[in-house]
Design a protein around this motif. Structure first.
Motif, mmCIF file in Angstrom:
data_model
loop_
_atom_site.group_PDB
_atom_site.id
_atom_site.type_symbol
_atom_site.label_atom_id
_atom_site.label_comp_id
_atom_site.label_asym_id
_atom_site.label_seq_id
_atom_site.Cartn_x
_atom_site.Cartn_y
_atom_site.Cartn_z
ATOM 1 N N GLY A 22 -8.041 1.492 3.148
ATOM 2 C CA GLY A 22 -7.683 2.011 1.837
ATOM 3 C C GLY A 22 -8.124 1.056 0.747
ATOM 4 O O GLY A 22 -8.173 -0.160 0.947
ATOM 5 N N PRO B 162 -4.910 5.893 0.538
ATOM 6 C CA PRO B 162 -3.743 5.816 -0.338
ATOM 7 C C PRO B 162 -3.545 7.091 -1.157
ATOM 8 O O PRO B 162 -4.486 7.677 -1.665
ATOM 9 C CB PRO B 162 -4.037 4.634 -1.251
ATOM 10 C CG PRO B 162 -5.012 3.813 -0.503
ATOM 11 C CD PRO B 162 -5.826 4.781 0.295
ATOM 12 N N CYS C 242 -6.788 -2.407 1.677
ATOM 13 C CA CYS C 242 -5.733 -2.300 2.678
ATOM 14 C C CYS C 242 -6.400 -2.233 4.041
ATOM 15 O O CYS C 242 -7.116 -1.272 4.341
ATOM 16 C CB CYS C 242 -4.886 -1.053 2.423
ATOM 17 S SG CYS C 242 -3.612 -0.839 3.685
ATOM 18 N N TYR D 120 -8.085 0.180 -3.687
ATOM 19 C CA TYR D 120 -7.520 0.368 -5.019
ATOM 20 C C TYR D 120 -8.406 -0.360 -6.020
ATOM 21 O O TYR D 120 -8.953 -1.418 -5.726
ATOM 22 C CB TYR D 120 -6.115 -0.226 -5.112
ATOM 23 C CG TYR D 120 -5.086 0.423 -4.230
ATOM 24 C CD1 TYR D 120 -4.349 1.500 -4.686
ATOM 25 C CD2 TYR D 120 -4.829 -0.044 -2.951
ATOM 26 C CE1 TYR D 120 -3.383 2.095 -3.884
ATOM 27 C CE2 TYR D 120 -3.875 0.542 -2.142
ATOM 28 C CZ TYR D 120 -3.158 1.611 -2.621
ATOM 29 O OH TYR D 120 -2.204 2.192 -1.835
ATOM 30 N N LEU E 234 -0.896 1.543 -6.868
ATOM 31 C CA LEU E 234 0.023 0.438 -6.583
ATOM 32 C C LEU E 234 1.084 0.372 -7.668
ATOM 33 O O LEU E 234 0.819 0.647 -8.836
ATOM 34 C CB LEU E 234 -0.735 -0.890 -6.546
ATOM 35 C CG LEU E 234 -1.727 -1.091 -5.409
ATOM 36 C CD1 LEU E 234 -2.513 -2.387 -5.630
ATOM 37 C CD2 LEU E 234 -1.029 -1.117 -4.073
ATOM 38 N N VAL F 95 -1.842 -5.207 0.799
ATOM 39 C CA VAL F 95 -3.213 -5.178 0.300
ATOM 40 C C VAL F 95 -3.640 -6.576 -0.113
ATOM 41 O O VAL F 95 -2.811 -7.416 -0.458
ATOM 42 C CB VAL F 95 -3.372 -4.201 -0.892
ATOM 43 C CG1 VAL F 95 -3.023 -2.795 -0.486
ATOM 44 C CG2 VAL F 95 -2.552 -4.628 -2.078
ATOM 45 N N CYS G 241 0.845 -1.196 0.000
ATOM 46 C CA CYS G 241 0.000 0.000 0.000
ATOM 47 C C CYS G 241 0.883 1.250 0.000
ATOM 48 O O CYS G 241 1.894 1.308 0.688
ATOM 49 C CB CYS G 241 -0.908 -0.006 1.225
ATOM 50 S SG CYS G 241 -1.940 1.454 1.375
ATOM 51 N N LYS G 242 0.476 2.248 -0.763
ATOM 52 C CA LYS G 242 1.245 3.485 -0.865
ATOM 53 C C LYS G 242 1.030 4.414 0.327
ATOM 54 O O LYS G 242 1.689 5.422 0.446
ATOM 55 C CB LYS G 242 0.864 4.234 -2.136
ATOM 56 C CG LYS G 242 1.321 3.552 -3.379
ATOM 57 C CD LYS G 242 2.818 3.483 -3.419
ATOM 58 C CE LYS G 242 3.264 3.528 -4.841
ATOM 59 N NZ LYS G 242 4.581 3.982 -5.042
ATOM 60 N N HIS G 243 0.106 4.067 1.217
ATOM 61 C CA HIS G 243 -0.167 4.930 2.367
ATOM 62 C C HIS G 243 0.850 4.677 3.473
ATOM 63 O O HIS G 243 1.612 5.558 3.827
ATOM 64 C CB HIS G 243 -1.598 4.702 2.861
ATOM 65 C CG HIS G 243 -1.974 5.542 4.027
ATOM 66 N ND1 HIS G 243 -2.586 5.026 5.138
ATOM 67 C CD2 HIS G 243 -1.812 6.858 4.269
ATOM 68 C CE1 HIS G 243 -2.783 6.001 6.009
ATOM 69 N NE2 HIS G 243 -2.327 7.126 5.508
ATOM 70 N N ASN H 138 -5.709 4.216 -6.975
ATOM 71 C CA ASN H 138 -6.283 4.412 -5.660
ATOM 72 C C ASN H 138 -7.680 5.022 -5.785
ATOM 73 O O ASN H 138 -7.932 5.877 -6.627
ATOM 74 C CB ASN H 138 -5.379 5.271 -4.780
ATOM 75 C CG ASN H 138 -4.987 6.572 -5.426
ATOM 76 O OD1 ASN H 138 -4.582 6.584 -6.582
ATOM 77 N ND2 ASN H 138 -5.094 7.659 -4.691
#
Length: 166
Positions: free
Chosen positions: A125, A139, A120, A127, A143, A106, A99-101, A133
């Protein structure tokens, strides 16, 4: 007839010898450090062959495990990772599970209310299937993707890069 060496000459010879030895002790390791990459074996390829056959990949994302050897200084270890892999037409897509957060993992269809999205669990979160996202969820970006291919009918996973399919 032999020549006599004066004290001054003896001291000069001694200091030059010791100084040369010390300079060699400093310069040789630096030279080795600079030239070492030239003598290293090159990697055969950056693609890692998985145990999943390409023909088994469908439009539904599946978890594909892969492992590789990683060397950190003098320590070498085997690292196991995975990717979410699915087919989009004839193309095989592999997305990173990170996860980009906050870097949590995920899952596909991990939320009953959103069965066709990556979820997530850290901060709810979400996607889309292509890694985009969902607006309004934590997020901050899509991804990442993996380079993907096939070798002898099996899926191969390569380097991670920024998502290009959104």
């Amino acid at each position: 007839m032999s020549q006599k060496v004066t004290r001054r000459q003896f001291l000069n010879y001694s200091l030059m010898g010791v100084g040369s030895f010390m300079a060699a002790g400093i310069i040789l390791p630096m030279g080795r450090f600079a030239l070492d990459p030239l003598f290293q074996d090159q990697a055969e390829g950056s693609m890692i062959t998985t145990s999943v056959k390409a023909e088994e990949i469908t439009e539904e994302p599946v978890k594909v495990d892969f492992s590789f050897d990683q060397q950190d200084a003098w320590y070498e270890s085997e690292v196991t990772d995975f990717a979410w892999v699915y087919r989009d037409g004839e193309e095989i897509i592999a997305l990173s599970p990170v996860c980009k957060h906050l870097g949590c993992t995920v899952t596909w269809a991990g939320d009953d209310a959103n069965p066709n999205r990556f979820f997530c669990p850290c901060h709810n979160g979400m996607y889309e299937k292509n890694g985009q996202n969902v607006p309004g969820t934590p997020p901050r970006g899509p991804l990442d993707q993996f380079e993907v291919g096939t070798s002898d009918g099996y899926v191969t996973i390569g380097e991670r890069f920024a998502n290009e399919i959104i």
